[in-house]
Scaffold this motif. Structure first.
Motif, PDB file in Angstrom:
ATOM      1  N   SER A 289       0.826  -1.212   0.000  1.00  0.00           N
ATOM      2  CA  SER A 289       0.000   0.000   0.000  1.00  0.00           C
ATOM      3  C   SER A 289       0.859   1.260   0.000  1.00  0.00           C
ATOM      4  CB  SER A 289      -0.943  -0.004   1.203  1.00  0.00           C
ATOM      5  OG  SER A 289      -0.226  -0.095   2.414  1.00  0.00           O
ATOM      6  N   THR A 290       2.017   1.204   0.668  1.00  0.00           N
ATOM      7  CA  THR A 290       2.930   2.346   0.665  1.00  0.00           C
ATOM      8  C   THR A 290       3.458   2.621  -0.737  1.00  0.00           C
ATOM      9  OG1 THR A 290       3.613   1.976   2.951  1.00  0.00           O
ATOM     10  CG2 THR A 290       5.128   3.218   1.556  1.00  0.00           C
ATOM     11  N   LEU A 291       3.813   1.570  -1.432  1.00  0.00           N
ATOM     12  CA  LEU A 291       4.349   1.725  -2.780  1.00  0.00           C
ATOM     13  C   LEU A 291       3.284   2.217  -3.754  1.00  0.00           C
ATOM     14  CD1 LEU A 291       6.950   1.443  -4.316  1.00  0.00           C
ATOM     15  CD2 LEU A 291       6.439  -0.969  -4.710  1.00  0.00           C
ATOM     16  N   VAL A 292       2.063   1.709  -3.619  1.00  0.00           N
ATOM     17  CA  VAL A 292       0.953   2.197  -4.454  1.00  0.00           C
ATOM     18  C   VAL A 292       0.720   3.679  -4.196  1.00  0.00           C
ATOM     19  CG1 VAL A 292      -1.527   2.046  -4.899  1.00  0.00           C
ATOM     20  CG2 VAL A 292      -0.190  -0.047  -4.648  1.00  0.00           C
ATOM     21  N   ARG A 293       0.724   4.067  -2.916  1.00  0.00           N
ATOM     22  CA  ARG A 293       0.507   5.479  -2.574  1.00  0.00           C
ATOM     23  C   ARG A 293       1.615   6.359  -3.142  1.00  0.00           C
ATOM     24  NH1 ARG A 293      -0.402   7.193   3.603  1.00  0.00           N
ATOM     25  NH2 ARG A 293      -2.392   6.127   3.175  1.00  0.00           N
ATOM     26  N   ALA A 294       2.866   5.905  -3.012  1.00  0.00           N
ATOM     27  CA  ALA A 294       3.995   6.702  -3.499  1.00  0.00           C
ATOM     28  C   ALA A 294       3.895   6.905  -5.016  1.00  0.00           C
ATOM     29  CB  ALA A 294       5.312   6.031  -3.135  1.00  0.00           C
ATOM     30  N   THR A 307       5.316  18.553 -14.490  1.00  0.00           N
ATOM     31  CA  THR A 307       6.727  18.189 -14.451  1.00  0.00           C
ATOM     32  C   THR A 307       6.899  16.751 -14.907  1.00  0.00           C
ATOM     33  OG1 THR A 307       8.674  17.964 -13.024  1.00  0.00           O
ATOM     34  CG2 THR A 307       6.548  17.468 -12.032  1.00  0.00           C
ATOM     35  N   LYS A 308       8.051  16.439 -15.458  1.00  0.00           N
ATOM     36  CA  LYS A 308       8.322  15.083 -15.925  1.00  0.00           C
ATOM     37  C   LYS A 308       8.894  14.206 -14.817  1.00  0.00           C
ATOM     38  CE  LYS A 308       9.115  16.379 -20.764  1.00  0.00           C
ATOM     39  NZ  LYS A 308      10.081  16.349 -21.899  1.00  0.00           N
ATOM     40  N   ARG A 309       9.346  14.810 -13.719  1.00  0.00           N
ATOM     41  CA  ARG A 309       9.951  14.039 -12.619  1.00  0.00           C
ATOM     42  C   ARG A 309       9.250  14.418 -11.325  1.00  0.00           C
ATOM     43  NH1 ARG A 309      15.030  11.684 -13.633  1.00  0.00           N
ATOM     44  NH2 ARG A 309      14.785  10.845 -11.530  1.00  0.00           N
ATOM     45  N   GLY A 310       8.398  13.536 -10.847  1.00  0.00           N
ATOM     46  CA  GLY A 310       7.677  13.797  -9.603  1.00  0.00           C
ATOM     47  C   GLY A 310       8.331  13.144  -8.407  1.00  0.00           C
ATOM     48  N   ASP A 311       9.659  13.233  -8.313  1.00  0.00           N
ATOM     49  CA  ASP A 311      10.386  12.531  -7.259  1.00  0.00           C
ATOM     50  C   ASP A 311       9.978  12.982  -5.860  1.00  0.00           C
ATOM     51  OD1 ASP A 311      11.698  11.223  -9.250  1.00  0.00           O
ATOM     52  OD2 ASP A 311      13.536  12.406  -9.126  1.00  0.00           O
ATOM     53  N   SER A 312       9.756  14.276  -5.677  1.00  0.00           N
ATOM     54  CA  SER A 312       9.391  14.764  -4.348  1.00  0.00           C
ATOM     55  C   SER A 312       8.020  14.239  -3.928  1.00  0.00           C
ATOM     56  CB  SER A 312       9.411  16.294  -4.312  1.00  0.00           C
ATOM     57  OG  SER A 312       8.441  16.833  -5.190  1.00  0.00           O
ATOM     58  N   TYR A 313       7.109  14.088  -4.889  1.00  0.00           N
ATOM     59  CA  TYR A 313       5.779  13.549  -4.593  1.00  0.00           C
ATOM     60  C   TYR A 313       5.884  12.073  -4.208  1.00  0.00           C
ATOM     61  CZ  TYR A 313       4.223  17.827  -6.918  1.00  0.00           C
ATOM     62  OH  TYR A 313       4.016  19.138  -7.262  1.00  0.00           O
ATOM     63  N   PHE A 314       6.737  11.348  -4.896  1.00  0.00           N
ATOM     64  CA  PHE A 314       6.966   9.940  -4.565  1.00  0.00           C
ATOM     65  C   PHE A 314       7.488   9.818  -3.130  1.00  0.00           C
ATOM     66  CE2 PHE A 314       9.249   5.941  -4.427  1.00  0.00           C
ATOM     67  CZ  PHE A 314       8.482   5.077  -5.209  1.00  0.00           C
ATOM     68  N   THR A 315       8.436  10.677  -2.779  1.00  0.00           N
ATOM     69  CA  THR A 315       9.015  10.654  -1.438  1.00  0.00           C
ATOM     70  C   THR A 315       7.963  10.952  -0.377  1.00  0.00           C
ATOM     71  OG1 THR A 315      11.181  11.332  -2.283  1.00  0.00           O
ATOM     72  CG2 THR A 315      10.779  11.646   0.068  1.00  0.00           C
ATOM     73  N   VAL A 316       7.108  11.923  -0.633  1.00  0.00           N
ATOM     74  CA  VAL A 316       6.037  12.265   0.314  1.00  0.00           C
ATOM     75  C   VAL A 316       5.119  11.066   0.535  1.00  0.00           C
ATOM     76  CG1 VAL A 316       3.925  13.626   0.586  1.00  0.00           C
ATOM     77  CG2 VAL A 316       6.062  14.752  -0.040  1.00  0.00           C
ATOM     78  N   GLY A 317       4.716  10.418  -0.545  1.00  0.00           N
ATOM     79  CA  GLY A 317       3.865   9.243  -0.411  1.00  0.00           C
ATOM     80  C   GLY A 317       4.549   8.130   0.350  1.00  0.00           C
ATOM     81  N   LEU A 318       5.822   7.960   0.093  1.00  0.00           N
ATOM     82  CA  LEU A 318       6.603   6.902   0.727  1.00  0.00           C
ATOM     83  C   LEU A 318       6.730   7.123   2.234  1.00  0.00           C
ATOM     84  CD1 LEU A 318       8.218   4.390  -0.250  1.00  0.00           C
ATOM     85  CD2 LEU A 318      10.238   5.854  -0.238  1.00  0.00           C
ATOM     86  N   LEU A 319       7.057   8.347   2.641  1.00  0.00           N
ATOM     87  CA  LEU A 319       7.284   8.644   4.052  1.00  0.00           C
ATOM     88  C   LEU A 319       5.986   8.813   4.837  1.00  0.00           C
ATOM     89  CD1 LEU A 319      10.321  11.113   3.873  1.00  0.00           C
ATOM     90  CD2 LEU A 319      10.337   8.688   4.508  1.00  0.00           C
ATOM     91  N   SER A 320       4.846   8.874   4.148  1.00  0.00           N
ATOM     92  CA  SER A 320       3.580   9.118   4.839  1.00  0.00           C
ATOM     93  C   SER A 320       3.142   7.951   5.711  1.00  0.00           C
ATOM     94  CB  SER A 320       2.476   9.443   3.821  1.00  0.00           C
ATOM     95  OG  SER A 320       2.188   8.316   3.007  1.00  0.00           O
ATOM     96  N   THR A 321       3.765   6.782   5.528  1.00  0.00           N
ATOM     97  CA  THR A 321       3.421   5.630   6.365  1.00  0.00           C
ATOM     98  C   THR A 321       4.548   5.241   7.312  1.00  0.00           C
ATOM     99  OG1 THR A 321       4.205   4.079   4.671  1.00  0.00           O
ATOM    100  CG2 THR A 321       1.868   4.680   4.608  1.00  0.00           C
ATOM    101  N   ILE A 322       5.541   6.090   7.463  1.00  0.00           N
ATOM    102  CA  ILE A 322       6.691   5.745   8.304  1.00  0.00           C
ATOM    103  C   ILE A 322       6.268   5.506   9.751  1.00  0.00           C
ATOM    104  CG2 ILE A 322       7.294   8.159   8.810  1.00  0.00           C
ATOM    105  CD1 ILE A 322      10.229   7.318   8.724  1.00  0.00           C
TER     106      ILE A 322
END
Length: 410
Positions: A289-294, A307-322
């Motif tokens: 579920s964390t990976l799907v969210r990210a 933007t073509k690179r949403g890396d910061s959005y991926f990081t936010v999704g990833l850390l939201s379940t820490i």
């Protein structure tokens, strides 16, 4: 904006060992911040068609079963879908008469699994129990006395009991003690905090790694050194990056090569995920579920920000379940990790674009369509149909990525 575009979300259903048993597929027609009348027949039909025709059922739920709501009109017709994966979920407000009971008998005879949703015992509902395999009880709607009464009545009948709308770890444990076998709710995304509990050595080591990893001052050489100290982590990272999820033509053989092709931020995110996935006693679904969210945050973030690179959005999704991984409040954990102010504000307060995207994604996961800010999405050029596409694309993409993620003893 298209007000009638079908929306699909999924919610996991767990067994007593917290392994995924199935997913419930959810759909609503409401795209506005107000209550509207929902066409149940249309909603259920859209989920069925999207899961079994627009996509393959394997892309949506993998090898697991799919619980899908059936209205009376749908129940009176034989479902033309796979009986091995489809669970026919009978909605609680259907008129129970001889026609409905006969249809349930035919569906059961054809080998389909039948579940009764939001079940309460009354003068008509008990007639459906003869055809039911699974009975779902709403733990928020029933008092503890009512819950115990229903369990005592139903258990001798041999049906499988499913506790739904479990939102706390304590309620999960209580329902286990009552004899429930299946569980559904949003408790997995929250930490299991116990009074006086300390972060274990396993978690402490990983937290220290995450602190170094997400420090903006940490350069490529330092990250290479960190990962090199853990041969298993190095192996998993290279295996992941060479998976079908990334579509690289050439084989990636070093971390420096991976950073060059993916970028430092994205490599940091993947190492973070692999590290959290190694935490003891955490169910595999939390990683899924964390990976799907990210990924969902990334694709939606790229759309709203052009933007073509949403890396910061991926990081936010990833850390939201820490917090769920570490069993500690997220604000305390973020104090120990040197992340950017933008990501911190997004995680704690839903501030800035990253925070808005995270908020929308979390609402979508719960199928809480009414509270999604559709106006904001429209202002940023994202229609409802696109949001549905981003989510289902994330499910498909994660399936590819998971082929290379190793979940030992999960």
């Amino acid at each position: 904006m298209n007000k009638h575009q079908p929306l699909l979300a999924r919610q996991p259903i767990f067994d007593r060992d917290m392994a995924v048993y199935a997913y419930e597929l959810l759909c609503r027609d409401s795209h506005e911040n107000r209550a509207i009348v929902v066409d149940g027949d249309q909603a259920s039909s859209q989920v069925l068609l999207r899961a079994f025709t627009d996509l393959s059922i394997g892309e949506v739920v993998g090898e697991y079963k799919a619980f899908i709501n059936f209205t009376r009109n749908l129940l009176l017709r034989t479902p033309p879908f796979s009986r091995t994966q489809l669970v026919v979920e009978v909605l609680e407000d259907q008129i129970v008469d001889n026609h409905l009971l006969a249809s349930l008998g035919q569906i059961r005879a054809q080998g389909y699994t039948i579940a009764l949703d939001d079940f309460t015992i009354n003068s008509s509902s008990f007639k459906m129990l003869e055809y039911a395999d699974i009975v779902k009880l709403d733990v928020l709607d029933l008092t503890d006395e009512e819950l115990r009464y229903h369990v005592d009545y139903l258990k001798p009948l041999g049906v499988t009991l499913l506790a739904e709308k479990i939102e706390t770890y304590e309620m999960l444990e209580h329902c286990k003690s009552l004899g429930f076998e299946l569980f559904q709710g949003y408790f997995l995304s929250r930490p299991q905090i116990m009074s006086g509990r300390k972060i274990t050595e396993n978690r402490q080591t990983i937290l220290q790694l995450l602190a170094q990893l997400n420090d903006p001052s940490t350069d490529i050489q330092a990250i290479e050194h960190l990962v090199a100290q853990d041969p298993v982590l190095s192996y998993k990272l290279l295996k992941l990056i060479n998976s079908a999820a990334f579509h690289f033509v050439c084989k990636i053989e070093s971390l420096r090569q991976a950073i060059t092709l993916l970028g430092l931020i994205q490599v940091r995110s993947w190492i973070t995920l692999l590290s959290m996935a190694s935490i003891d006693e955490k169910p595999r679904e939390l990683c899924v579920s964390t990976l799907v969210r990210a990924r969902f945050c990334q694709t939606l973030g790229e759309a709203v920000s052009s933007t073509k690179r949403g890396d910061s959005y991926f990081t936010v999704g990833l850390l939201s379940t820490i917090d769920a991984f570490m069993d500690a409040p997220i604000d305390e954990l973020l104090q120990k990790i040197s992340i950017s102010e933008t990501i911190r504000d997004a995680l704690l307060y839903y501030k800035n674009v990253e925070g808005k995207v995270l908020e929308i994604v979390k609402l979508y996961e719960k199928a809480d369509w009414d509270n999604i800010d559709w106006g904001w999405l429209e202002e940023h050029g994202v229609e409802a149909s696109a949001l549905s596409h981003f989510y289902t694309e994330s499910l498909v993409w994660v399936t590819s990525a998971l082929e290379s993620l190793v979940f030992d003893a999960k």
